[in-house]
Design a protein around this motif. Structure first.
Motif, PDB file in Angstrom:
ATOM      1  N   PHE A 151     147.373  -0.841 -26.964  1.00 18.98           N
ATOM      2  CA  PHE A 151     148.939  -1.068 -27.415  1.00 18.98           C
ATOM      3  C   PHE A 151     148.915  -2.448 -27.945  1.00 18.98           C
ATOM      4  CE2 PHE A 151     148.755   1.772 -23.735  1.00 18.98           C
ATOM      5  CZ  PHE A 151     149.260   2.754 -23.901  1.00 18.98           C
ATOM      6  N   THR A 152     150.065  -2.691 -28.901  1.00 19.11           N
ATOM      7  CA  THR A 152     150.232  -3.918 -29.344  1.00 19.11           C
ATOM      8  C   THR A 152     151.687  -4.012 -28.874  1.00 19.11           C
ATOM      9  OG1 THR A 152     148.764  -3.840 -31.265  1.00 19.11           O
ATOM     10  CG2 THR A 152     150.754  -5.420 -31.303  1.00 19.11           C
ATOM     11  N   PRO A 153     152.150  -4.809 -28.191  1.00 20.95           N
ATOM     12  CA  PRO A 153     153.449  -4.743 -27.623  1.00 20.95           C
ATOM     13  C   PRO A 153     154.333  -5.218 -28.720  1.00 20.95           C
ATOM     14  CG  PRO A 153     152.436  -6.817 -26.651  1.00 20.95           C
ATOM     15  CD  PRO A 153     151.555  -5.906 -27.540  1.00 20.95           C
ATOM     16  N   SER A 154     155.658  -4.580 -28.735  1.00 21.76           N
ATOM     17  CA  SER A 154     156.598  -4.872 -29.512  1.00 21.76           C
ATOM     18  C   SER A 154     157.957  -5.273 -28.858  1.00 21.76           C
ATOM     19  CB  SER A 154     156.877  -3.673 -30.683  1.00 21.76           C
ATOM     20  OG  SER A 154     157.975  -4.108 -31.652  1.00 21.76           O
ATOM     21  N   ALA A 155     158.710  -6.166 -29.116  1.00 23.60           N
ATOM     22  CA  ALA A 155     159.994  -6.293 -28.479  1.00 23.60           C
ATOM     23  C   ALA A 155     161.034  -6.613 -29.451  1.00 23.60           C
ATOM     24  CB  ALA A 155     159.871  -7.213 -27.220  1.00 23.60           C
ATOM     25  N   SER A 156     162.262  -6.570 -28.960  1.00 20.31           N
ATOM     26  CA  SER A 156     163.455  -7.310 -29.659  1.00 20.31           C
ATOM     27  C   SER A 156     163.977  -8.312 -28.932  1.00 20.31           C
ATOM     28  CB  SER A 156     164.493  -6.099 -29.974  1.00 20.31           C
ATOM     29  OG  SER A 156     163.942  -4.959 -30.877  1.00 20.31           O
ATOM     30  N   PHE A 157     164.391  -9.258 -29.536  1.00 19.57           N
ATOM     31  CA  PHE A 157     164.842 -10.340 -28.611  1.00 19.57           C
ATOM     32  C   PHE A 157     166.099 -10.965 -29.269  1.00 19.57           C
ATOM     33  CE2 PHE A 157     160.382 -10.665 -28.892  1.00 19.57           C
ATOM     34  CZ  PHE A 157     159.751 -11.139 -27.690  1.00 19.57           C
ATOM     35  N   GLY A 158     167.028 -11.435 -28.222  1.00 20.52           N
ATOM     36  CA  GLY A 158     168.402 -11.639 -28.475  1.00 20.52           C
ATOM     37  C   GLY A 158     168.680 -13.223 -27.895  1.00 20.52           C
ATOM     38  N   LEU A 159     169.195 -14.066 -28.508  1.00 20.19           N
ATOM     39  CA  LEU A 159     169.341 -15.634 -27.939  1.00 20.19           C
ATOM     40  C   LEU A 159     170.965 -15.735 -27.988  1.00 20.19           C
ATOM     41  CD1 LEU A 159     166.541 -15.660 -29.391  1.00 20.19           C
ATOM     42  CD2 LEU A 159     166.858 -17.989 -29.827  1.00 20.19           C
ATOM     43  N   ASN A 186     160.394  -2.551 -27.328  1.00 23.67           N
ATOM     44  CA  ASN A 186     160.463  -1.391 -28.189  1.00 23.67           C
ATOM     45  C   ASN A 186     159.488  -0.399 -28.297  1.00 23.67           C
ATOM     46  OD1 ASN A 186     162.206  -2.824 -29.747  1.00 23.67           O
ATOM     47  ND2 ASN A 186     160.513  -3.976 -30.958  1.00 23.67           N
ATOM     48  N   LYS A 187     160.144   0.868 -28.134  1.00 20.60           N
ATOM     49  CA  LYS A 187     159.164   2.180 -27.975  1.00 20.60           C
ATOM     50  C   LYS A 187     158.422   2.496 -26.622  1.00 20.60           C
ATOM     51  CE  LYS A 187     158.569   2.348 -32.837  1.00 20.60           C
ATOM     52  NZ  LYS A 187     157.887   2.335 -33.994  1.00 20.60           N
ATOM     53  N   PHE A 188     159.008   1.607 -25.494  1.00 15.49           N
ATOM     54  CA  PHE A 188     158.429   2.017 -24.288  1.00 15.49           C
ATOM     55  C   PHE A 188     158.519   2.961 -23.504  1.00 15.49           C
ATOM     56  CE2 PHE A 188     158.906   1.729 -19.644  1.00 15.49           C
ATOM     57  CZ  PHE A 188     157.511   1.264 -19.028  1.00 15.49           C
ATOM     58  N   GLU A 217     147.132  -7.546 -27.553  1.00 13.57           N
ATOM     59  CA  GLU A 217     146.736  -6.345 -27.329  1.00 13.57           C
ATOM     60  C   GLU A 217     146.915  -5.947 -25.929  1.00 13.57           C
ATOM     61  OE1 GLU A 217     142.914  -5.334 -29.249  1.00 13.57           O
ATOM     62  OE2 GLU A 217     143.970  -4.763 -31.034  1.00 13.57           O
ATOM     63  N   ILE A 218     147.437  -4.846 -25.371  1.00 16.52           N
ATOM     64  CA  ILE A 218     147.115  -4.444 -24.172  1.00 16.52           C
ATOM     65  C   ILE A 218     146.144  -3.312 -23.838  1.00 16.52           C
ATOM     66  CG2 ILE A 218     148.827  -3.575 -22.125  1.00 16.52           C
ATOM     67  CD1 ILE A 218     151.016  -4.834 -23.549  1.00 16.52           C
ATOM     68  N   ARG A 219     145.138  -3.582 -23.068  1.00 20.40           N
ATOM     69  CA  ARG A 219     144.167  -2.266 -22.964  1.00 20.40           C
ATOM     70  C   ARG A 219     144.459  -1.779 -21.581  1.00 20.40           C
ATOM     71  NH1 ARG A 219     141.130  -5.870 -25.682  1.00 20.40           N
ATOM     72  NH2 ARG A 219     140.815  -5.047 -27.981  1.00 20.40           N
ATOM     73  N   ILE A 220     144.926  -0.520 -21.503  1.00 18.98           N
ATOM     74  CA  ILE A 220     145.325   0.162 -20.041  1.00 18.98           C
ATOM     75  C   ILE A 220     144.523   1.494 -20.176  1.00 18.98           C
ATOM     76  CG2 ILE A 220     147.140   1.078 -18.399  1.00 18.98           C
ATOM     77  CD1 ILE A 220     148.966  -0.844 -20.350  1.00 18.98           C
ATOM     78  N   GLN A 221     143.912   1.856 -19.342  1.00 18.32           N
ATOM     79  CA  GLN A 221     143.017   3.129 -19.037  1.00 18.32           C
ATOM     80  C   GLN A 221     142.458   3.610 -20.537  1.00 18.32           C
ATOM     81  OE1 GLN A 221     146.172   5.382 -17.195  1.00 18.32           O
ATOM     82  NE2 GLN A 221     145.883   4.241 -15.210  1.00 18.32           N
ATOM     83  N   GLY A 242     152.557   3.160 -18.057  1.00 18.77           N
ATOM     84  CA  GLY A 242     154.068   2.102 -18.202  1.00 18.77           C
ATOM     85  C   GLY A 242     154.116   1.050 -17.087  1.00 18.77           C
ATOM     86  N   ASP A 243     153.843   1.402 -16.031  1.00 21.79           N
ATOM     87  CA  ASP A 243     154.124   0.294 -14.999  1.00 21.79           C
ATOM     88  C   ASP A 243     152.728  -0.845 -15.417  1.00 21.79           C
ATOM     89  OD1 ASP A 243     156.047   1.606 -13.543  1.00 21.79           O
ATOM     90  OD2 ASP A 243     154.604   2.115 -11.895  1.00 21.79           O
ATOM     91  N   ALA A 244     151.882  -0.618 -15.765  1.00 19.74           N
ATOM     92  CA  ALA A 244     150.829  -1.655 -15.907  1.00 19.74           C
ATOM     93  C   ALA A 244     151.227  -2.487 -17.355  1.00 19.74           C
ATOM     94  CB  ALA A 244     149.285  -0.659 -16.390  1.00 19.74           C
ATOM     95  N   TYR A 245     151.779  -1.509 -18.278  1.00 16.53           N
ATOM     96  CA  TYR A 245     152.174  -2.159 -19.458  1.00 16.53           C
ATOM     97  C   TYR A 245     153.429  -3.360 -19.152  1.00 16.53           C
ATOM     98  CZ  TYR A 245     154.320  -2.230 -24.252  1.00 16.53           C
ATOM     99  OH  TYR A 245     154.506  -2.792 -25.687  1.00 16.53           O
ATOM    100  N   LEU A 246     154.184  -3.094 -18.173  1.00 14.52           N
ATOM    101  CA  LEU A 246     155.506  -3.907 -17.760  1.00 14.52           C
ATOM    102  C   LEU A 246     154.767  -5.360 -17.016  1.00 14.52           C
ATOM    103  CD1 LEU A 246     158.038  -1.408 -16.409  1.00 14.52           C
ATOM    104  CD2 LEU A 246     158.223  -2.639 -18.474  1.00 14.52           C
ATOM    105  N   LYS A 247     153.559  -4.982 -16.129  1.00 12.86           N
ATOM    106  CA  LYS A 247     153.034  -5.960 -15.612  1.00 12.86           C
ATOM    107  C   LYS A 247     152.393  -6.726 -16.576  1.00 12.86           C
ATOM    108  CE  LYS A 247     151.780  -3.268 -11.514  1.00 12.86           C
ATOM    109  NZ  LYS A 247     150.786  -2.771 -10.545  1.00 12.86           N
ATOM    110  N   PHE A 248     151.733  -6.231 -17.429  1.00  9.66           N
ATOM    111  CA  PHE A 248     151.173  -7.208 -18.480  1.00  9.66           C
ATOM    112  C   PHE A 248     152.219  -7.922 -19.207  1.00  9.66           C
ATOM    113  CE2 PHE A 248     150.220  -8.247 -22.934  1.00  9.66           C
ATOM    114  CZ  PHE A 248     149.027  -8.663 -22.833  1.00  9.66           C
ATOM    115  N   ILE A 249     153.379  -7.435 -19.516  1.00  5.76           N
ATOM    116  CA  ILE A 249     154.497  -8.041 -20.390  1.00  5.76           C
ATOM    117  C   ILE A 249     155.006  -9.417 -19.392  1.00  5.76           C
ATOM    118  CG2 ILE A 249     157.040  -8.087 -21.281  1.00  5.76           C
ATOM    119  CD1 ILE A 249     154.585  -6.780 -23.204  1.00  5.76           C
ATOM    120  N   ALA A 250     155.083  -8.905 -18.018  1.00  4.00           N
ATOM    121  CA  ALA A 250     155.865 -10.031 -17.330  1.00  4.00           C
ATOM    122  C   ALA A 250     154.579 -11.218 -17.285  1.00  4.00           C
ATOM    123  CB  ALA A 250     155.737  -9.365 -15.749  1.00  4.00           C
ATOM    124  N   GLU A 251     153.174 -10.965 -16.961  1.00  2.00           N
ATOM    125  CA  GLU A 251     152.159 -11.965 -16.847  1.00  2.00           C
ATOM    126  C   GLU A 251     152.190 -12.747 -18.234  1.00  2.00           C
ATOM    127  OE1 GLU A 251     148.656  -9.801 -15.949  1.00  2.00           O
ATOM    128  OE2 GLU A 251     149.465  -9.307 -13.950  1.00  2.00           O
TER     129      GLU A 251
END
Length: 169
Positions: A123-131, A45-47, A115-119, A59-68
């Protein structure tokens, strides 16, 4: 060369093509031997706002954090991929909708409490999930993905970090 062809260069997760190939193999196995499995489609959400306001390196660092974070939160046997952009996809072997709901709740809670800390920015990640689970009426991988995608968009409409399950027939 094989690694480059199957894995996303930024996140190190399976890329879309490799994920689809592996999912198709398991799906056929599951249908033949009456096995279970659930697909989880994840959209951040709101990426775009993060990318636009703080730049692509953030944005790239954020995506890497999410993947990890996904790798740390899920089981080693779960299949995780980057679908594209800010979308991720997970396949959980051997579980149906009810335990998958617990996994989705665990993911939502872990996202919303991180919490994601970048530079110098937090940020607090937020996402929508579908199953979407492998069920009798699901005849191919395309239907499974479509169900998870529709459920994800239903969750996204709510505008909060959360999940929805594909409608059952």
């Amino acid at each position: 060369m094989t690694h480059l062809a199957e894995y996303d260069a930024l996140t190190g997760l399976l890329n879309r093509r490799a994920f689809l190939q592996k999912l198709d193999v398991y799906f056929k196995y599951a249908k033949r031997y009456d096995k279970q499995g659930t697909l989880i489609f994840i959209d951040l959400n709101k990426f775009k706002l993060i990318n636009d306001a703080y730049g692509h390196s953030t944005g790239d660092a954020y995506l890497k954090f999410i993947a990890e974070h996904l790798v740390k939160t899920l089981r080693a046997t779960d299949m995780i991929g980057r679908w594209g952009g800010d979308e991720f996809i997970v396949f959980i072997h051997e579980i149906n909708a009810v335990p998958a709901q617990k996994v989705a709740t665990k993911l939502v809670n872990s996202f919303c409490s991180s919490e994601i800390r970048i530079q110098g920015h937090t940020f607090t990640p937020s996402a929508s999930f579908g199953l979407s689970s492998i069920e009798k009426h699901i005849q191919d991988v395309g239907q499974l993905i479509h169900g998870a995608d529709v459920a994800m968009y239903t969750a996204k409409t709510a505008g909060t970090c959360g999940w929805e399950e594909a409608a059952r027939k």
